[in-house]
Design a protein around this motif. Structure first.
Motif, mmCIF file in Angstrom:
data_model
loop_
_atom_site.group_PDB
_atom_site.id
_atom_site.type_symbol
_atom_site.label_atom_id
_atom_site.label_comp_id
_atom_site.label_asym_id
_atom_site.label_seq_id
_atom_site.Cartn_x
_atom_site.Cartn_y
_atom_site.Cartn_z
ATOM 1 N N PHE A 175 0.853 -1.194 0.000
ATOM 2 C CA PHE A 175 0.000 0.000 0.000
ATOM 3 C C PHE A 175 0.887 1.243 0.000
ATOM 4 O O PHE A 175 2.025 1.227 0.484
ATOM 5 N N SER A 176 0.362 2.310 -0.573
ATOM 6 C CA SER A 176 1.068 3.584 -0.584
ATOM 7 C C SER A 176 0.517 4.469 0.528
ATOM 8 O O SER A 176 -0.624 4.302 0.965
ATOM 9 N N HIS A 177 1.347 5.410 0.974
ATOM 10 C CA HIS A 177 0.923 6.297 2.067
ATOM 11 C C HIS A 177 1.607 7.642 1.926
ATOM 12 O O HIS A 177 2.691 7.755 1.326
ATOM 13 N N SER A 178 0.984 8.674 2.491
ATOM 14 C CA SER A 178 1.448 10.046 2.284
ATOM 15 C C SER A 178 2.610 10.430 3.187
ATOM 16 O O SER A 178 3.428 11.274 2.822
ATOM 17 N N LEU A 179 2.706 9.852 4.373
ATOM 18 C CA LEU A 179 3.793 10.187 5.285
ATOM 19 C C LEU A 179 4.973 9.240 5.072
ATOM 20 O O LEU A 179 4.773 8.056 4.790
ATOM 21 N N PRO A 180 6.196 9.725 5.217
ATOM 22 C CA PRO A 180 7.363 8.860 5.006
ATOM 23 C C PRO A 180 7.481 7.789 6.084
ATOM 24 O O PRO A 180 7.145 8.025 7.243
ATOM 25 N N HIS A 181 7.967 6.607 5.663
ATOM 26 C CA HIS A 181 8.182 5.543 6.650
ATOM 27 C C HIS A 181 9.561 5.625 7.283
ATOM 28 O O HIS A 181 9.808 4.993 8.316
ATOM 29 N N ASP A 182 10.472 6.399 6.680
ATOM 30 C CA ASP A 182 11.820 6.579 7.217
ATOM 31 C C ASP A 182 12.534 5.258 7.460
ATOM 32 O O ASP A 182 13.365 5.151 8.366
ATOM 33 N N ASN A 183 12.186 4.259 6.658
ATOM 34 C CA ASN A 183 12.781 2.928 6.781
ATOM 35 C C ASN A 183 12.586 2.329 8.176
ATOM 36 O O ASN A 183 13.408 1.553 8.657
ATOM 37 N N ILE A 184 11.476 2.683 8.793
ATOM 38 C CA ILE A 184 11.125 2.154 10.111
ATOM 39 C C ILE A 184 9.953 1.187 9.954
ATOM 40 O O ILE A 184 8.928 1.531 9.357
ATOM 41 N N ALA A 185 10.103 -0.011 10.471
ATOM 42 C CA ALA A 185 9.009 -0.988 10.467
ATOM 43 C C ALA A 185 8.117 -0.738 11.670
ATOM 44 O O ALA A 185 8.593 -0.406 12.756
ATOM 45 N N LEU A 186 6.839 -0.913 11.471
ATOM 46 C CA LEU A 186 5.859 -0.718 12.539
ATOM 47 C C LEU A 186 5.142 -2.029 12.803
ATOM 48 O O LEU A 186 4.636 -2.656 11.871
ATOM 49 N N GLN A 187 5.133 -2.451 14.070
ATOM 50 C CA GLN A 187 4.397 -3.662 14.448
ATOM 51 C C GLN A 187 3.441 -3.315 15.570
ATOM 52 O O GLN A 187 3.853 -2.849 16.630
#
Length: 444
Positions: A223-235
């Motif tokens: 999925f695409s998203h507007s805010l950057p993920h900053d190469n951080i995984a979220l669990q």
């Protein structure tokens, strides 16, 4: 100690059950011969083949997909988080350089709970540092990885691929394992079963399995998203299952992209699967509560049932189980394929050392060494992921409070230890690890 609860054992036979009906009617005076036959040409089969190629052994791969189907026959929408040792292994085997897209590094991981009884600050756990050069894992798409394996293996002279070939029976003989393959026979020193969780080779061998149905399914999608993920995984741990968002860089339009693994009760997952992409995007946005901004998924997600499965034994005379044929664990830690790569590296290590001593690839030092190492590693990882799933899936009030307090304590009081624990968790295995997991080629 983590205890696996609610397990049951099943088997298609209590002994090393060899089926000989096919051979009674078609004994060939001169069957084909190969040192190693790998059954299955998915990610596990290719990992085994490319790893074992460095031993100098003659390798035959059997792929049930017909000629001309190519990588499309193994299309897999999932992604894999490669541990640092897995990254070293695939790099030294030239697989990652053959991928269409470069692996995306995960610099850090944020673990939190979706709902807590006491929402006081700090109830999350952060692994790694997005500003440092250290990497916790590397994200690759499974279909891209499979295509890269296929490309690399074509240039390896001691790997022979047989398309449209299925094993219909096996028989142990004094000279090795005899395989009935379509209308022909192959005799080999070692069969490597890489034919998945429903492994026919495992069934032919009569190997018993330990099972647990999680009554959950995983929804998988990009999925695409507007805010950057900053190469951080979220669990995010939730009562009905974890939800993970894993960074995948940007798409061709410059939008940030992440891979979703959303675990729900099976019926709930099926209902979500039936939603239109627009309604599913809205449901995901509610779960993330604005963490990644505006969400958009262009295609319907894929839905995979979840279960724990462990083979009681990973070897039999002239045979070993590898990958999902040997173990299937909960996906919450993303360690399933890393276990498979450790299987392949360990098997290659034992075969390599046996051949140096002039021994056959089926020598007891190979099968016993593989069994001892891989069974212990898989059972330990299964216990760990199963225990984490049980702990974070509980809504029991005192346990929820302790979980929340524990996450805050570890995150703020012991950040360096937490990071070290994450690395150990990602790369658990033998000490010292096989050469391939240290990034060193075998030179057979």
């Amino acid at each position: 100690m983590v205890v696996l609860r609610g397990l049951y054992v099943s088997s298609v036979g209590l002994d090393f059950g060899l089926h000989v009906s096919q051979f009674r009617g078609m004994i060939s005076p001169s069957p084909e011969k190969s040192e190693i036959v790998i059954v299955g040409a998915g990610l596990a089969g290719y990992a085994a083949a490319v790893a074992l190629a460095g031993t100098g052994a003659n390798i035959t791969m059997l792929d049930r997909a017909p000629e001309g189907l190519g990588a499309a026959g193994h299309s897999d929408p999932r992604t894999t988080a490669l541990s640092p040792s897995s990254f070293k292994m695939l790099s030294c085997l030239d697989v990652l350089s053959a991928c269409q897209d470069a692996p995306t590094p995960i610099a850090a991981m944020k673990i939190t709970e979706a709902e807590t009884v006491l929402r006081w600050p700090g109830g999350s756990l952060d692994f790694g540092d997005a500003e440092s050069d250290d990497v916790l894992a590397y994200m690759v798409r499974n279909h891209d990885l499979h295509a890269a394996f296929a490309k690399v293996s074509k240039d390896i002279p001691n790997i022979s691929m047989r398309k449209g070939q299925a094993v219909t029976d096996i028989e142990q003989t004094p000279n090795g394992m005899r395989l009935a393959v379509n209308n022909t026979e192959i005799i080999c020193d070692l069969v490597v079963a890489c034919d998945g969780r429903q492994s026919l080779i495992r069934n032919f061998l009569g190997t018993r399995i330990i099972k647990r149905d999680y009554r959950r399914a995983a929804l998988v999608a990009d999925f695409s998203h507007s805010l950057p993920h900053d190469n951080i995984a979220l669990q995010i741990f939730r009562a009905d299952g974890p939800l993970a968002c894993l960074p995948l860089g940007k798409n061709l339009s410059g939008e940030y992209v992440s891979s979703l693994v959303w675990v729900e009760k099976t019926k709930t997952a099926e209902s979500l699967y039936a939603l239109s992409p627009e309604r599913f995007s809205h449901a995901l946005s509610e779960q993330l509560d604005g963490a990644l901004g505006d969400i958009e998924i262009s295609d319907r997600p894929h839905c995979f049932p979840l279960a724990l499965m462990l083979a009681e034994n990973y070897t039999a005379p002239h045979a070993v189980l590898l990958g999902d044929a040997a173990h299937v664990i909960h996906p919450l830690a993303g360690q399933g394929y890393n276990l498979t790569l450790r299987d392949a590296a360990t098997l290659a290590e034992h075969v390599f050392e046996a051949k140096i001593l002039g021994l056959k690839v089926c020598d007891m030092s190979v099968t016993e060494g593989y069994q001892l190492n891989r069974r212990a590693d898989a059972f330990a990882m299964a216990g760990l992921t199963d225990g984490l799933n049980t702990m974070f899936g509980s809504s029991f009030l005192p346990l929820s409070w302790l979980r929340h307090a524990g996450l805050a304590l570890v995150n703020h009081a012991l950040p360096n230890q937490a990071k070290a624990a994450a690395q150990i968790y990602a790369d658990r295995g033998t000490s010292p690890p096989p050469r391939l997991l240290r990034g060193h080629r075998l030179n057979g």
